[in-house]
Design a protein around this motif. Structure first.
Motif, PDB file in Angstrom:
ATOM      1  N   THR A 167       0.850  -1.190   0.000  1.00 38.23           N
ATOM      2  CA  THR A 167       0.000   0.000   0.000  1.00 38.23           C
ATOM      3  C   THR A 167       0.883   1.237   0.000  1.00 38.23           C
ATOM      4  O   THR A 167       2.023   1.205   0.463  1.00 38.23           O
ATOM      5  CB  THR A 167      -0.935   0.022   1.221  1.00 38.23           C
ATOM      6  N   ARG A 199       1.141   5.551   0.728  1.00 39.64           N
ATOM      7  CA  ARG A 199       0.531   6.697   1.412  1.00 39.64           C
ATOM      8  C   ARG A 199       1.588   7.740   1.734  1.00 39.64           C
ATOM      9  O   ARG A 199       2.780   7.519   1.542  1.00 39.64           O
ATOM     10  CB  ARG A 199      -0.199   6.256   2.655  1.00 39.64           C
ATOM     11  N   SER A 202       1.389   7.396  -6.557  1.00 40.16           N
ATOM     12  CA  SER A 202       0.750   7.784  -5.297  1.00 40.16           C
ATOM     13  C   SER A 202       0.853   9.283  -5.069  1.00 40.16           C
ATOM     14  O   SER A 202      -0.132   9.943  -4.714  1.00 40.16           O
ATOM     15  CB  SER A 202       1.391   7.023  -4.137  1.00 40.16           C
ATOM     16  N   ARG A 215      -2.361  12.816  -5.494  1.00 37.42           N
ATOM     17  CA  ARG A 215      -2.780  13.641  -4.360  1.00 37.42           C
ATOM     18  C   ARG A 215      -3.240  15.028  -4.813  1.00 37.42           C
ATOM     19  O   ARG A 215      -2.762  15.555  -5.815  1.00 37.42           O
ATOM     20  CB  ARG A 215      -1.623  13.781  -3.380  1.00 37.42           C
TER      21      ARG A 215
END
Length: 180
Positions: A20, A22, A109, A113
């Motif tokens: 994942t 983040r 990723s 954003r």
């Protein structure tokens, strides 16, 4: 978007669903510093630099996690003179998950954003001998259907006093708006 800007949304092709991505938090700095230490091809920044990246630059940096461990790190920022550019400073991928799309996933990723919705270009400096990074950026440009250019940037003798290889600026863009 209501103001006419188009958001860039890209997909990652990480093979393992267990990775994942983040934003980093301040408590990730020590793990990031340790991960970079596992990547001898990278310069190890000071611990404090990693802490600042995980705080002041967290919006444009990214971590990849698997089984509760940090296995990937992207340090990136938007240069003040080029706010439509995401400059990739460093990508670290744990040896155990290399060649699985983690590097690309880290960049994607960050691009997805809100702080990067106006980003139209990606830049990085890379030595010619760094086959992994050169391949990553070529693949990223292909997958984003964006042109890629490379130009001599930092000279081995002039800028690095012979300590490092010359580096070339890789520029990808303009990026085309995409959707999932």
């Amino acid at each position: 978007m209501a103001d006419g800007r188009q958001s860039l949304v890209f997909q990652s092709d990480v093979e393992s669903e267990r990775v994942t991505f983040r934003k980093p938090a301040p408590n990730h700095a020590a793990d990031v510093w340790d991960l970079v230490g596992l990547c001898p091809q990278l310069d190890r920044n000071s611990f404090y630099s990693e802490l600042l990246l995980c705080t002041d630059f967290a919006d444009t940096c990214a971590i990849a996690e698997s089984a509760g461990e940090i296995v990937g790190w992207l340090s990136a920022y938007r240069p003040p003179r080029e706010p439509s550019t995401l400059f990739v400073w460093q990508i670290a991928v744990h040896p155990g998950v290399r060649n699985r799309g983690v590097g690309k996933g880290l960049i994607v990723s960050a691009l997805n954003r809100p702080c990067c919705e106006s980003v139209t270009h990606i830049k990085a400096t890379v030595a010619l001998s760094n086959k992994a990074s050169n391949s990553l950026f070529a693949t990223l440009a292909r997958d984003l259907d964006a042109p890629i250019r490379q130009a001599f940037w930092f000279d081995r003798d002039v800028h690095f006093k012979g300590r490092y290889e010359s580096e070339y600026m890789i520029a990808i863009g303009p990026l085309k708006p995409r959707s999932i």
